[in-house]
Design a protein around this motif. Structure first.
Motif, mmCIF file in Angstrom:
data_model
loop_
_atom_site.group_PDB
_atom_site.id
_atom_site.type_symbol
_atom_site.label_atom_id
_atom_site.label_comp_id
_atom_site.label_asym_id
_atom_site.label_seq_id
_atom_site.Cartn_x
_atom_site.Cartn_y
_atom_site.Cartn_z
ATOM 1 N N SER A 1 41.647 47.398 47.536
ATOM 2 C CA SER A 1 41.913 46.872 48.871
ATOM 3 C C SER A 1 41.014 47.603 49.867
ATOM 4 C CB SER A 1 43.395 47.105 49.212
ATOM 5 O OG SER A 1 43.678 46.604 50.490
ATOM 6 N N CYS A 2 40.289 46.838 50.691
ATOM 7 C CA CYS A 2 39.274 47.436 51.584
ATOM 8 C C CYS A 2 39.743 47.480 53.029
ATOM 9 C CB CYS A 2 38.019 46.581 51.589
ATOM 10 S SG CYS A 2 37.256 46.540 50.034
ATOM 11 N N LYS B 1 32.197 40.191 45.293
ATOM 12 C CA LYS B 1 33.189 39.139 45.509
ATOM 13 C C LYS B 1 34.271 39.678 46.432
ATOM 14 C CE LYS B 1 36.649 38.042 42.627
ATOM 15 N NZ LYS B 1 37.404 37.582 41.456
ATOM 16 N N PHE C 1 40.346 42.343 48.856
ATOM 17 C CA PHE C 1 39.993 43.169 47.691
ATOM 18 C C PHE C 1 38.525 42.958 47.334
ATOM 19 C CE2 PHE C 1 43.911 44.987 45.810
ATOM 20 C CZ PHE C 1 44.855 44.410 46.649
ATOM 21 N N LYS D 1 46.017 39.403 55.176
ATOM 22 C CA LYS D 1 46.659 40.723 55.120
ATOM 23 C C LYS D 1 45.794 41.740 54.370
ATOM 24 C CE LYS D 1 50.698 43.297 54.556
ATOM 25 N NZ LYS D 1 51.784 43.582 55.459
ATOM 26 N N GLN D 2 45.193 41.301 53.255
ATOM 27 C CA GLN D 2 44.397 42.236 52.461
ATOM 28 C C GLN D 2 43.148 41.569 51.906
ATOM 29 O OE1 GLN D 2 46.304 45.590 50.274
ATOM 30 N NE2 GLN D 2 47.794 44.024 49.777
ATOM 31 N N ALA E 1 38.053 38.983 47.656
ATOM 32 C CA ALA E 1 39.270 38.209 47.382
ATOM 33 C C ALA E 1 40.231 38.429 48.540
ATOM 34 C CB ALA E 1 39.894 38.672 46.077
ATOM 35 N N SER F 1 41.858 27.610 46.107
ATOM 36 C CA SER F 1 41.488 28.955 45.664
ATOM 37 C C SER F 1 40.261 28.993 44.756
ATOM 38 C CB SER F 1 42.681 29.609 44.952
ATOM 39 O OG SER F 1 43.717 29.840 45.878
ATOM 40 N N PRO G 1 36.488 29.732 43.985
ATOM 41 C CA PRO G 1 35.492 30.610 44.618
ATOM 42 C C PRO G 1 34.382 29.788 45.281
ATOM 43 C CG PRO G 1 35.896 31.227 42.317
ATOM 44 C CD PRO G 1 36.557 29.910 42.530
ATOM 45 N N GLU H 1 49.437 29.726 42.276
ATOM 46 C CA GLU H 1 48.643 28.647 42.867
ATOM 47 C C GLU H 1 48.484 27.494 41.872
ATOM 48 O OE1 GLU H 1 48.075 31.862 43.116
ATOM 49 O OE2 GLU H 1 46.975 32.427 44.912
ATOM 50 N N TYR I 1 37.903 45.500 42.942
ATOM 51 C CA TYR I 1 39.238 45.865 42.450
ATOM 52 C C TYR I 1 39.971 46.874 43.332
ATOM 53 C CZ TYR I 1 37.277 43.520 38.428
ATOM 54 O OH TYR I 1 36.671 42.581 37.627
ATOM 55 N N PHE J 1 43.713 37.760 50.685
ATOM 56 C CA PHE J 1 45.125 37.406 50.474
ATOM 57 C C PHE J 1 45.898 37.388 51.787
ATOM 58 C CE2 PHE J 1 43.762 39.124 46.428
ATOM 59 C CZ PHE J 1 44.381 38.311 45.493
ATOM 60 N N TYR K 1 43.130 33.139 48.503
ATOM 61 C CA TYR K 1 44.296 32.919 47.664
ATOM 62 C C TYR K 1 45.523 32.448 48.447
ATOM 63 C CZ TYR K 1 41.989 35.060 43.627
ATOM 64 O OH TYR K 1 41.145 35.336 42.581
ATOM 65 N N ALA K 2 46.445 31.865 47.675
ATOM 66 C CA ALA K 2 47.772 31.442 48.158
ATOM 67 C C ALA K 2 47.649 30.554 49.399
ATOM 68 C CB ALA K 2 48.661 32.671 48.398
ATOM 69 N N THR K 3 48.396 30.880 50.469
ATOM 70 C CA THR K 3 48.417 29.993 51.644
ATOM 71 C C THR K 3 47.067 29.918 52.360
ATOM 72 O OG1 THR K 3 49.350 31.865 52.851
ATOM 73 C CG2 THR K 3 50.883 30.164 52.169
ATOM 74 N N VAL L 1 36.932 34.254 47.642
ATOM 75 C CA VAL L 1 38.088 33.509 47.125
ATOM 76 C C VAL L 1 39.234 33.663 48.110
ATOM 77 C CG1 VAL L 1 39.496 33.010 45.096
ATOM 78 C CG2 VAL L 1 37.391 34.319 44.823
ATOM 79 N N GLU M 1 43.075 41.121 40.886
ATOM 80 C CA GLU M 1 42.015 41.611 41.781
ATOM 81 C C GLU M 1 42.125 43.119 42.011
ATOM 82 O OE1 GLU M 1 39.459 40.015 42.653
ATOM 83 O OE2 GLU M 1 39.994 37.889 42.429
ATOM 84 N N PHE N 1 54.653 29.426 46.447
ATOM 85 C CA PHE N 1 53.963 29.619 45.169
ATOM 86 C C PHE N 1 54.813 30.316 44.108
ATOM 87 C CE2 PHE N 1 50.768 29.456 48.512
ATOM 88 C CZ PHE N 1 49.940 28.449 48.047
#
Lengths: 77, 579
Positions: A55-56, A67, A50, A47-48, A69, A19, A21, B279, A53, A71, A6-8, A4, B256, B245
């Motif tokens: 941040s990796c 999954k 996930f 930047k991140q 995600a 956004s 999946p 979003e 659940y 960002f 997200y955002a921009t 997924v 998440e 957004f």
């Protein structure tokens, strides 16, 4: 695996679906870094990431069925 | 020298005085907390004659420093029983400051059921009877004010919930287009004004002298550094996440991270998160067109522009704005994933004049009590209608989450010092829990936004589930925040200045340029500490002890999925915050 954006980052969706999946096939043992490379996302853009659940780090090894995600830099409050 | 307006509701008198010496060089939260500490007896009834409401623009408000249009409102809170400072971004304080007013104090109380309007000009003001505004929703009341005093009039309003002295009532200010949508929402300050019979304030800034920095060159140098930092940082720049957004861009990342409180704080993950996210709001603005707008600003001079206007399917305006906190409280927290229902709930909150966070947390507790099903938007809308109709149930709900939970025997009540928790689960993000628990304000995310390093990787990176050094982290954030809340700057400048040192320098330089002071970066924390201590001391005098610096008990024994953590920062560790 499922991805997924997200955002921009939604504009990088392979089918132009923001956004929503989508499924991506990666070689077994691929890292987050390799996933981002495949999507054409450099460090400044993504930047991140996930997974499960949390941040990796970039060298996190992804597993089948997870999954990711992704960002851009975001904030709010 | 600044001016102070005293509005005495008992005597119906408005007096302009020179600003007392000890108030010079202060603004915003610094000034409201100082004046409330000095002038309000801590043991007084919040709705009685001895409480006072203090309005103070920030130190830089009224200047052209970027994002500096905040106003602080302080009083003893009817929700927490302690000191309260709640702030909002609006054109109102920019005009107030340019008119030469550093603070406005409302004191005394009416002895009947009358309503009053304060008309304030450069040379003073007068109280005029305003019974025609009695029980009017804020939208209708705002329209009446704009019709009577002109479309460009800056105003403050309370809604029917404030008039009914409900503890979730906030204070509305005008936005850039005259909507009553910019709220000093938290802590029931609208009820304090309701008890005093003051329904509205309108400003006539004709002949306003304006605001001049003492050292213009230093001010300009600082201003440029801050503008550059805001415009170059990824989260605050034009086309960045906040601008594109809105604040609800946080819905998905908290989800998440397993930290989006869901179903009255039973889970950290909400299945319908995407449908109520920033979003989704941006997509609706694009698809529906019409009034739908992203990148809206709450006051002139805002260069981040994180506000929005949400449109109905036919393109007509529904509400401004859908913030992260509101989308969460009235959405995920109640398991409502229909954005139109969330928008309608926000519109009703704005019209009644209630805090959307407290309203959403209260609805979650009400659903827990069986007053409606989780996920049932129309039922939630009906419950808010009870507040508007001032039924006995409406009066219970209007008192907030704690009161409602106690009335219905609910044990899962997510509050600290009786104030509803905002949109970050403390069991999944431990540092923000310290802020909720230790802040003199009660559960308040803005008091010390550790989410920046814990979730957003802004200003460094901290592991959200770790308990390590989180008291120290929260203390540093709370001290800096108390200073920022005094400047008039929007707290969102914290994102760029945490990462860009020259931006922080710019903040200090603009303050020094404005006041002619020589504050250093170290003074920022010291001033913040002094403000926090004054607030803590007020609370101690009001009978709020360390026993209130605790999480809700259920968070100590109920594991929160998906991480299955309890809140595990010990009482002893929490007590170190003030040591």
């Amino acid at each position: 695996m499922t991805v997924v954006l997200y955002a921009t980052l939604g504009k990088y969706h392979p089918q132009g679906k923001g956004s929503e999946p989508f499924t991506l096939r990666l070689p077994c043992g691929s890292t987050v870094e390799e996933l981002l490379g495949k999507l054409g996302l450099d460090k400044d853009k993504a930047k991140q990431v996930f997974v499960e659940y949390a941040s990796c780090s970039r060298d996190y090894i992804l597993k089948d069925g997870q999954k990711a995600a992704i960002f851009p830099p975001i904030a709010g409050g | 020298m600044g001016k102070l307006v005293r509005v005495n509701m008992s005597e119906k008198k408005v007096v302009v005085e020179p600003l007392p010496d000890q108030c010079e060089g202060k603004g915003g939260r610094w000034l409201t907390s100082l004046m409330v500490s000095e002038e309000v007896p801590a043991g007084c009834h919040p709705l009685g004659p001895n409480n006072k409401v203090v309005f103070a623009p920030g130190i830089l408000t009224g200047t052209n420093a970027p994002n500096s249009g905040r106003i602080s409102v302080g009083a003893k809170s009817p929700l927490t029983g302690g000191i309260k400072e709640s702030n909002a971004g609006t054109p109102f304080p920019q005009k107030l400051a340019r008119m030469g007013y550093t603070a406005l104090v409302v004191e005394g109380i009416v002895d009947d059921d009358s309503r009053w309007l304060l008309k304030l000009g450069v040379d003073g003001g007068e109280l005029v009877p305003a019974d025609e505004l009695k029980w009017k929703g804020t939208y209708e009341a705002a329209r009446m004010l704009l019709d009577n005093y002109g479309e460009k009039t800056a105003f403050m309003l309370i809604g029917p919930a404030g008039e009914a002295k409900m503890a979730m009532a906030g204070i509305a200010f005008n936005d850039t287009e005259g909507r009553p949508s910019r709220y000093a929402g938290r802590g029931g300050l609208g009820a304090v004004l309701g008890s005093k019979g003051l329904k509205a304030i309108v400003l006539d800034d004709t002949g306003a002298p304006g605001v001049d920095p003492v050292d213009k060159d230093l001010f300009k140098e600082g201003q440029k550094k801050l503008v550059d930092a805001i415009q170059s940082h990824d989260v605050t720049k034009k086309g960045g996440a906040l601008n594109s957004f809105g604040t609800a861009v946080l819905i998905n990342i908290l989800n998440e991270a397993g930290g989006l409180p869901t179903k009255n704080f039973r889970s950290g993950v909400f299945e319908g998160a995407q449908k109520i996210s920033g979003e989704a709001i941006a997509e609706a603005a694009k698809q529906r067109g019409g009034a739908g707008t992203m990148g809206h600003s709450c006051h002139p001079g805002c260069i981040i522009r994180c506000s929005n206007v949400y449109a109905r399917e036919d393109g007509s305006e529904h509400v401004s704005c859908i913030e992260y906190e509101s989308s969460w409280s009235l959405g995920a927290n109640c398991c409502i994933d229909n954005l139109d229902h969330v928008a309608e709930l926000i519109r009703i909150c704005n019209d009644l004049g209630v805090d959307t966070i407290e309203a959403g947390v209260t609805l979650g507790v009400a659903m827990e009590a069986g007053l409606a099903e989780f996920g049932d938007g129309p039922a939630a809308i009906k419950l808010l209608g009870e507040i508007g109709a001032r039924t006995p149930l409406g009066h219970i709900l209007g008192q907030g989450a704690q009161f409602t939970g106690e009335a219905y025997g609910v044990t899962r009540i997510p509050t600290v010092k009786h104030q509803g928790m905002p949109a970050y689960e403390p069991r999944a993000v431990k540092g923000i829990g310290v802020t909720y628990i230790t802040s003199p304000m009660g559960a308040d995310h803005t008091a010390g936004y550790t989410i920046a390093p814990e979730i957003l990787a802004v200003g460094g990176k901290q592991e959200p589930l770790s308990t390590m050094d989180k008291v120290t982290l929260s203390r540093a954030f709370q001290e800096t925040t108390a200073f920022i809340d005094s400047t008039g700057y929007c707290l969102f400048i914290a994102f760029p200045i945490l990462d860009i040192p020259s931006g922080f320098e710019g903040v200090v330089q603009t303050v020094n340029g404005m006041l002619g002071t020589g504050y250093t970066g170290e003074d920022v924390g010291a001033i913040g500490k002094e403000i926090l201590q004054a607030e803590k001391d007020f609370n101690t005098r009001a009978g709020i002890t360390a026993a209130a610096d605790r999480p809700p008990e259920f968070m100590r024994y109920e594991k929160l999925p998906p991480h299955n953590h309890v809140y595990d920062i010990s009482d002893e560790e929490l007590d170190k915050f003030w040591n």
